[in-house]
Design a protein around this motif. Structure first.
Motif, PDB file in Angstrom:
ATOM      1  N   UNK A 175       0.844  -1.184   0.000  1.00  0.00           N
ATOM      2  CA  UNK A 175       0.000   0.000   0.000  1.00  0.00           C
ATOM      3  C   UNK A 175       0.885   1.241   0.000  1.00  0.00           C
ATOM      4  N   UNK A 176       0.531   2.226  -0.836  1.00  0.00           N
ATOM      5  CA  UNK A 176       1.207   3.519  -0.840  1.00  0.00           C
ATOM      6  C   UNK A 176       0.467   4.403   0.155  1.00  0.00           C
ATOM      7  N   UNK A 177       1.155   4.855   1.192  1.00  0.00           N
ATOM      8  CA  UNK A 177       0.517   5.576   2.285  1.00  0.00           C
ATOM      9  C   UNK A 177       1.228   6.899   2.565  1.00  0.00           C
ATOM     10  N   UNK A 178       0.546   7.740   3.329  1.00  0.00           N
ATOM     11  CA  UNK A 178       1.151   8.985   3.808  1.00  0.00           C
ATOM     12  C   UNK A 178       0.724   9.167   5.253  1.00  0.00           C
ATOM     13  N   UNK A 179       1.693   9.324   6.145  1.00  0.00           N
ATOM     14  CA  UNK A 179       1.419   9.552   7.564  1.00  0.00           C
ATOM     15  C   UNK A 179       2.405  10.594   8.071  1.00  0.00           C
ATOM     16  N   UNK A 180       1.928  11.499   8.873  1.00  0.00           N
ATOM     17  CA  UNK A 180       2.767  12.572   9.432  1.00  0.00           C
ATOM     18  C   UNK A 180       3.559  13.291   8.344  1.00  0.00           C
ATOM     19  N   UNK A 181       2.945  13.467   7.193  1.00  0.00           N
ATOM     20  CA  UNK A 181       3.585  14.193   6.106  1.00  0.00           C
ATOM     21  C   UNK A 181       4.598  13.399   5.314  1.00  0.00           C
ATOM     22  N   UNK A 182       4.771  12.111   5.627  1.00  0.00           N
ATOM     23  CA  UNK A 182       5.761  11.277   4.938  1.00  0.00           C
ATOM     24  C   UNK A 182       5.067  10.239   4.073  1.00  0.00           C
ATOM     25  N   UNK A 183       5.480  10.134   2.808  1.00  0.00           N
ATOM     26  CA  UNK A 183       4.965   9.104   1.916  1.00  0.00           C
ATOM     27  C   UNK A 183       5.814   7.852   2.060  1.00  0.00           C
ATOM     28  N   UNK A 184       5.175   6.687   1.855  1.00  0.00           N
ATOM     29  CA  UNK A 184       5.916   5.439   1.951  1.00  0.00           C
ATOM     30  C   UNK A 184       5.132   4.271   1.390  1.00  0.00           C
ATOM     31  N   UNK A 185       5.745   3.104   1.466  1.00  0.00           N
ATOM     32  CA  UNK A 185       5.138   1.853   1.003  1.00  0.00           C
ATOM     33  C   UNK A 185       5.208   0.855   2.145  1.00  0.00           C
ATOM     34  N   UNK A 186       4.083   0.175   2.406  1.00  0.00           N
ATOM     35  CA  UNK A 186       4.036  -0.898   3.402  1.00  0.00           C
ATOM     36  C   UNK A 186       3.504  -2.152   2.719  1.00  0.00           C
ATOM     37  N   UNK A 187       4.031  -3.309   3.105  1.00  0.00           N
ATOM     38  CA  UNK A 187       3.633  -4.570   2.491  1.00  0.00           C
ATOM     39  C   UNK A 187       3.251  -5.574   3.573  1.00  0.00           C
ATOM     40  N   UNK A 188       2.203  -6.359   3.288  1.00  0.00           N
ATOM     41  CA  UNK A 188       1.665  -7.310   4.250  1.00  0.00           C
ATOM     42  C   UNK A 188       1.292  -8.622   3.579  1.00  0.00           C
ATOM     43  N   UNK A 189       1.114  -9.647   4.401  1.00  0.00           N
ATOM     44  CA  UNK A 189       0.541 -10.917   3.976  1.00  0.00           C
ATOM     45  C   UNK A 189      -0.960 -10.834   4.262  1.00  0.00           C
ATOM     46  N   UNK A 190      -1.772 -11.323   3.323  1.00  0.00           N
ATOM     47  CA  UNK A 190      -3.224 -11.259   3.449  1.00  0.00           C
ATOM     48  C   UNK A 190      -3.837 -12.654   3.506  1.00  0.00           C
ATOM     49  N   UNK A 191      -5.090 -12.712   3.969  1.00  0.00           N
ATOM     50  CA  UNK A 191      -5.917 -13.904   3.801  1.00  0.00           C
ATOM     51  C   UNK A 191      -7.187 -13.442   3.087  1.00  0.00           C
ATOM     52  N   UNK A 192      -8.185 -14.286   3.002  1.00  0.00           N
ATOM     53  CA  UNK A 192      -9.408 -13.954   2.258  1.00  0.00           C
ATOM     54  C   UNK A 192     -10.160 -12.751   2.827  1.00  0.00           C
ATOM     55  N   UNK A 193      -9.915 -12.408   4.095  1.00  0.00           N
ATOM     56  CA  UNK A 193     -10.646 -11.315   4.737  1.00  0.00           C
ATOM     57  C   UNK A 193      -9.834 -10.026   4.871  1.00  0.00           C
ATOM     58  N   UNK A 194      -8.577 -10.034   4.475  1.00  0.00           N
ATOM     59  CA  UNK A 194      -7.745  -8.839   4.605  1.00  0.00           C
ATOM     60  C   UNK A 194      -6.416  -9.155   5.264  1.00  0.00           C
ATOM     61  N   UNK A 195      -5.924  -8.218   6.096  1.00  0.00           N
ATOM     62  CA  UNK A 195      -4.664  -8.433   6.794  1.00  0.00           C
ATOM     63  C   UNK A 195      -4.776  -9.705   7.625  1.00  0.00           C
ATOM     64  N   UNK A 196      -3.776 -10.577   7.525  1.00  0.00           N
ATOM     65  CA  UNK A 196      -3.804 -11.907   8.142  1.00  0.00           C
ATOM     66  C   UNK A 196      -3.332 -11.816   9.602  1.00  0.00           C
ATOM     67  N   UNK A 197      -4.229 -12.054  10.577  1.00  0.00           N
ATOM     68  CA  UNK A 197      -3.848 -11.952  11.990  1.00  0.00           C
ATOM     69  C   UNK A 197      -2.645 -12.833  12.336  1.00  0.00           C
ATOM     70  N   UNK A 198      -1.739 -12.275  13.146  1.00  0.00           N
ATOM     71  CA  UNK A 198      -0.553 -12.995  13.588  1.00  0.00           C
ATOM     72  C   UNK A 198       0.632 -12.877  12.659  1.00  0.00           C
ATOM     73  N   UNK A 199       0.426 -12.326  11.445  1.00  0.00           N
ATOM     74  CA  UNK A 199       1.531 -12.186  10.503  1.00  0.00           C
ATOM     75  C   UNK A 199       2.221 -10.840  10.692  1.00  0.00           C
ATOM     76  N   UNK A 200       3.273 -10.631   9.935  1.00  0.00           N
ATOM     77  CA  UNK A 200       4.071  -9.418  10.038  1.00  0.00           C
ATOM     78  C   UNK A 200       4.109  -8.689   8.706  1.00  0.00           C
TER      79      UNK A 200
END
Length: 198
Positions: free
Chosen positions: A48-73
């Motif tokens: 995901x391309x995000x912006x927080x506190x005026x800073x743009x960045x990219x964050x990447x996650x592991x997903x399951x069928x419902x979205x962000x996968x609990x317990x993952x990093x």
């Protein structure tokens, strides 16, 4: 073209990568903007391309069928070089567990919103427009420990020569999430964060 291996990621450094922010090279490279999501085809990975506190960045996650996968990093990198790591809680929310800043900066936890989802395959490079953040989707099948084999996304800050000296990078796959540092000579250095995905 030069290849570097770190955290099981072969970082392909394109000598022709433009140093000018927002410029995109031709052939398999995609520009994304804040609010966009990248769905890595045939995997359970998304960035995901995000912006927080005026800073743009990219964050990447592991997903399951419902979205962000609990317990993952998941891991992320901001334009100023700040690296973050997240653990996904039972409510499917990312909770920051690591923040490494190259300079003084503070900010809240991340909020994910998407304007558009772009489906990309292994072998594709994408850049967050207006920044020096370069991400590569690639599949590694040999030459590394089994933990690091498979499709992964690696993101780092780059200029026209390659990864920025003494900067940080992040990598995520279905098997692990990690963060590492580049040495002064632009070669991969030590990993300072690494977690196996459940």
């Amino acid at each position: 073209m030069r290849q570097l291996t770190l955290l099981g990621i072969t970082v392909i450094v394109l000598a022709a990568w433009p140093a000018a922010a927002g410029a995109m090279p031709l052939g398999g490279n995609v520009g994304i903007k804040v609010g966009d999501a990248v769905d890595v085809v045939a995997t359970k990975l998304a960035c995901y391309a995000v912006k927080a506190s005026g800073k743009s960045g990219v964050v990447c996650f592991k997903l399951d069928a419902k979205g962000l996968d609990p317990g993952t990093f998941g891991v992320g990198i901001a334009q100023d070089g700040t690296v973050t790591a997240y653990k996904i809680n039972a409510k499917r929310e990312p909770k920051r567990i690591l923040k490494r800043e190259p300079q003084s900066a503070t900010g809240p936890d991340l909020a994910l919103t998407t304007a558009k989802t772009i489906r990309l395959r292994s072998g594709t490079t994408f850049q967050l427009k207006g920044t020096s953040i370069l991400c590569q989707i690639l599949t590694v099948t040999s030459g590394v420990a089994p933990l690091y084999r498979g499709t992964k996304v690696g993101c780092f800050r780059a200029d026209g020569v390659g990864p920025l000296p003494r900067s940080n990078g992040v990598a995520v796959s279905g098997k692990f999430a990690g963060a590492f540092a580049f040495k002064a000579n632009r070669k991969p250095g030590p990993s300072f964060f690494e977690r196996k995905q459940p």
